[in-house]
Structures are given as C-alpha cells and as structure tokens.
Design a protein around this motif. Structure first.
Motif, PDB file in Angstrom:
ATOM      1  N   LEU A 186      23.322 133.701 -17.036  1.00  0.00           N
ATOM      2  CA  LEU A 186      23.124 133.790 -18.473  1.00  0.00           C
ATOM      3  C   LEU A 186      22.093 132.743 -18.879  1.00  0.00           C
ATOM      4  O   LEU A 186      22.156 131.595 -18.428  1.00  0.00           O
ATOM      5  N   LYS A 188      21.879 131.375 -21.744  1.00  0.00           N
ATOM      6  CA  LYS A 188      22.606 130.359 -22.491  1.00  0.00           C
ATOM      7  C   LYS A 188      24.098 130.560 -22.259  1.00  0.00           C
ATOM      8  O   LYS A 188      24.616 131.659 -22.419  1.00  0.00           O
ATOM      9  N   ASP A 189      24.768 129.492 -21.855  1.00  0.00           N
ATOM     10  CA  ASP A 189      26.205 129.550 -21.614  1.00  0.00           C
ATOM     11  C   ASP A 189      26.760 128.150 -21.827  1.00  0.00           C
ATOM     12  O   ASP A 189      26.560 127.252 -21.000  1.00  0.00           O
ATOM     13  N   ARG A 191      29.989 127.073 -22.147  1.00  0.00           N
ATOM     14  CA  ARG A 191      31.436 126.998 -21.956  1.00  0.00           C
ATOM     15  C   ARG A 191      31.808 125.826 -21.048  1.00  0.00           C
ATOM     16  O   ARG A 191      32.439 125.983 -20.014  1.00  0.00           O
ATOM     17  N   ASP A 194      28.465 122.916 -16.216  1.00  0.00           N
ATOM     18  CA  ASP A 194      27.789 123.888 -15.355  1.00  0.00           C
ATOM     19  C   ASP A 194      28.371 123.698 -13.954  1.00  0.00           C
ATOM     20  O   ASP A 194      27.898 122.887 -13.166  1.00  0.00           O
TER      21      ASP A 194
END
Length: 473
Positions: A186, A188-189, A191, A194
């Motif tokens: 993705l 942009k992620d 959550r 990394d």
C-alpha cells in the motif's frame, strides 16, 4: 545437548525425503561459510518447499527446543548463515522455495519466494521489459531471502537504495510458526509500525523471510559506462557531485578503486587491459542509464558532462564505453577486485561506511595510520563512494602463516579500524551484515540504547532464542 530421536523422526515424516536429510554428503557443503572462516555442525538439513511446510518445521523446532539457522545461497560475508559446533542446530535451506509467483507489469512489481536467485529474478523481469534495480558480484548464488535478511546493497544503491528501499511487501514465518502475511503493498498505511522493516536486515534472528513483493523499474534501454583517472579520492568525490548535477537520476553507479587495486585485477585477469594508457592514483567507474523515453540523448548528455568535467580540471583522463561489450569489460574490472585481492595473500576485510562527504578524508587519514602502526601492511579502499561505503582491506606483509596473522595482528587491525570508523561517526557494517563475524564488535561499539532496543525486540519475537542464535545480537 543432543537432538532427540523424536524430533528427527517427526521432521523426516513432516518434510519427506526431499525436505529433510541427515546425509553428510548433502549437508556438509553447507556447513562452511563462503569465505571459509566458519564451520559448524547440524542435526540435519531441512528444505521445505512451501511456507506451510516451513511453518510446520518451525513449530516442531519450537516444541523440541531445536535452534534454526536459515540459509539462502550461503554467499554471505559475515558468517550469518553458518551453524555453531554443537550439532544440535537445524540448518534450514530456502533454496527449494524458488517460485516467482507474479510479475505485475502494470504495477511494476514482482512477488517471489525467498529462494529465488538474484540472477534468475533479473532474467525473469527483463523478459517483461522491466528490471529489479539491485545487483552485486554474487548475483548467481545470492537469494532474495538472503538479500532481504542482510539488507544487501550493491552497485546501484546510489540511485535506488538498498533492499530496505525495494521491498514493498513481505511474508515471513515467526519463531512460533505463525505466518506474517504482508505481501500486498500500500502506498499509504498508517496502522502502527512498519513490521516488515523489523525483519529486513535482521539476519534471520526475528523471523524467516519466505516471500516478498519487490519494486521494479522500466528496463534500461541504453547505458554509458565511463572510466576516469583521478589524482585523489577527494577529486573523485568532486567529480561525483559534478555528475549528479549534470545528469541527475540517470547516474546509476559511481565506484572507485586505487591504482594498486587495478594492478592486482590486471594480474588476476591476464586477458584484460587497463582502460586508460597512463597510471592514476585513483580510478572511477561511472554508469549512466536511460529508459526508452530518454535513450536517444544519453550519449550526448554524457559527452557534455565529461567535457565540462575536463574544463573544470576535475579529472586527468577518461574514456567512454563504445559498446555494451566494452561496458561489461569495465564492470568486470571492478567486480574482480575482491578475488584479485585474495590472490595477493592474507588480508582483513572491512565493510564500512562513514558520512558520504567524509569518506575521502577518512581514507586519506586512516590508511597511513594503519600502515605506520603495522609496518609492511597495505591499506586499500574501493567500492561505492556515492553512498559512503567502501571495502577497506588491510593486506598482510609477507608472512609464513596467513591464518596465524589473521588471528593475531589481523584481529587487532580490525579492532583498530572499527574504532576509527566509530570515531568518524560511521558503521562497522555497511551492507554485509553483522553475522557472527562482527557480533562482539557490535556489542563493544554499538550505541547501548540501540542495542538494548534490538535485544528487547529479539526477546519479544523469539523468547526461546531459537532463530539464528549467536548472530547479530
């Protein structure tokens, strides 16, 4: 400690005859590292053919408290894929997991398994008009999993970065046999952490990489390779800046070597010849590339760049490749430095980095210090000037027993080199990893807070300490 008969029987049953062996003729070739510095023993060789099989054998190892040493192409430089001498360790080969699962030409990415050999990956992507922009001398044996676990670099780091910058997604088996599946990339992620970056460069101590999604670029349609003669390493740094200003991102590689290295290569390769007629204190190999959208003007831009460099007295002489064969011949000289140095006799090798702008001064300052402190030695540096990483070799004087020298004075020299690198704000490992070769030196010189964090992560992910013990931390 001996490995239980129950474990060996269950491993054999789980993986079958192709997936598990104790045959010494099959196991022994993989028990010594590429440089021949470390040799260990193993209770067996596991060669799973899938992530599911690997997860099963990892869970079995956890249940029986059997350590695991993952291994790709066994071409590492720091002993990071060699078991200890206990004979209790399971050697884990990822070489059967060699499928290229998907090449997405539109998204310009490839998903492949850990056992894929780098050269095979190059060939597969080139067939699709794309390329994976990382290469190195050991491309015929190095595997994707090994490259990820050591965060490998190579000659194209200047433009594209190391493996850390090229991995878009990752799949890995953790110490308890769980599978971390993060192959879908993705842009942009946000959550949290990394997580894939915890595994990249961790040398198999945090998890076992099984597959990856990697970044691809359009294939090179044209390239020009330039060989330049220079009066000093400082002049090479100035020329590098000039090239960056002139052609920008088209500059793919900038390698340096002193005249002594070129002399050794020409002796090692009797059919090769020097690119320039005269002798120069330093030599630079410069690669400039273009895709099909800008290929037509590449040579003209390179000619303009080098003409301006001559006008500014940035170099003493230079020649430009007239064909792909000549470009390859130039690169062969660079790639032959390491084997040529080995022919000269015993040496201690250091894979170091300092801030890019400090590298010329570092080499000019420290090489005479080492040669004065250990008379008869010769300190030579060569490699990737553009990213502040050189291979810093100290060649032994004429000695009767090279092994004795390496274990005595050689070890003291390495300690001294690492002290100097640390004083200059650098790293004792730029691209070859820590393994077991530099583990004690990392413990001695590493930042205590950073080391504490590394050990805390290791403890959290591998509380039994079964993944590649004795390496990195």
């Amino acid at each position: 400690m001996s490995t239980s008969a129950d474990f060996l029987e269950e491993a054999s049953t789980s993986l079958g005859p192709r997936g598990f062996t104790r045959d010494s003729d099959l196991v022994e070739p993989w028990l010594t590292d590429w440089r021949g510095r470390f040799t260990g023993r193993a209770c067996g060789l596991a060669s799973p053919a899938s992530t599911e099989e690997l997860a099963r054998i990892v869970r079995l190892c956890a249940a029986h408290n059997v350590p695991i040493v993952p291994q790709g192409g066994n071409s590492g430089m720091s002993g990071g894929a060699t078991p200890d001498e206990s004979g209790h360790t399971l050697l884990l080969s990822l070489r059967r997991m060699n499928a290229i699962r998907e090449i997405d030409t539109e998204a310009r990415r490839v998903t492949c398994e850990a056992g894929v050999v780098l050269q095979t990956l190059h060939e597969a992507t080139e067939d699709k008009g794309l390329r994976f922009p990382l290469t190195l001398g050991g491309k015929g044996s190095a595997t994707v999993g090994g490259l990820i676990s050591t965060n490998a670099g190579g000659s194209q780091v200047l433009r594209h970065g190391s493996m850390r910058a090229l991995v878009l997604g990752l799949e890995a088996v953790l110490a308890d046999g769980q599978v971390l599946s993060m192959l879908t990339p993705l842009k942009k992620d946000n959550r949290g952490f990394d997580l894939k970056q915890l595994l990249i460069g961790s040398e198999g101590t945090m998890g076992i990489v099984t597959a990856a999604t990697l970044k691809l670029l359009p294939a090179v349609a044209e390239r020009v390779v330039i060989w330049a003669g220079l009066p000093s390493l400082g002049a090479a740094r100035t020329l590098l800046l000039h090239c960056e200003d002139s052609v920008g991102n088209a500059l793919e590689g900038f390698e340096v070597m002193p005249q002594a290295c070129l002399d050794a290569v020409l002796k090692h390769l009797p059919s090769a010849r020097a690119p320039l007629e005269g002798r120069h204190a330093w030599h630079a190999l410069i690669e400039v590339v273009a895709d099909r959208t800008s290929a037509a003007t590449l040579r003209e831009r390179c000619e303009t760049m080098m003409a301006a460099a001559f006008d500014k007295d940035l170099l003493e002489d230079a020649t430009m490749s007239a064909s792909e064969a000549q470009a390859e011949a130039f690169w062969l000289l660079r790639e032959s430095v390491a084997p040529a140095e080995r022919e000269r006799g015993p040496a201690v090798q250091h894979d170091i980095s300092v801030p890019v702008e400090k590298m010329p001064e570092f080499v000019d300052t420290t090489a005479p210090m080492i040669e004065a402190k250990w008379p008869g030695t010769e300190a030579v540096a060569f490699g990737h000037l553009g990213d502040g990483n050189v291979h810093y070799h100290v060649i032994a004087p004429a000695v009767t027993d090279g092994l004795v020298w390496q274990k005595g004075e050689g070890k003291a020299i390495s300690r001294y080199v690492h002290d100097l690198v640390t004083e200059w704000g650098g790293s004792i490992s730029a691209e070859h990893g820590i393994g077991q070769l530099k583990r004690d030196e990392l413990a001695r010189l590493g930042d205590p807070v950073a080391l504490s964090m590394l050990r805390a992560v290791k403890q959290a992910l591998d509380p039994q300490g079964l993944l590649n013990p004795g390496k990195l931390v």
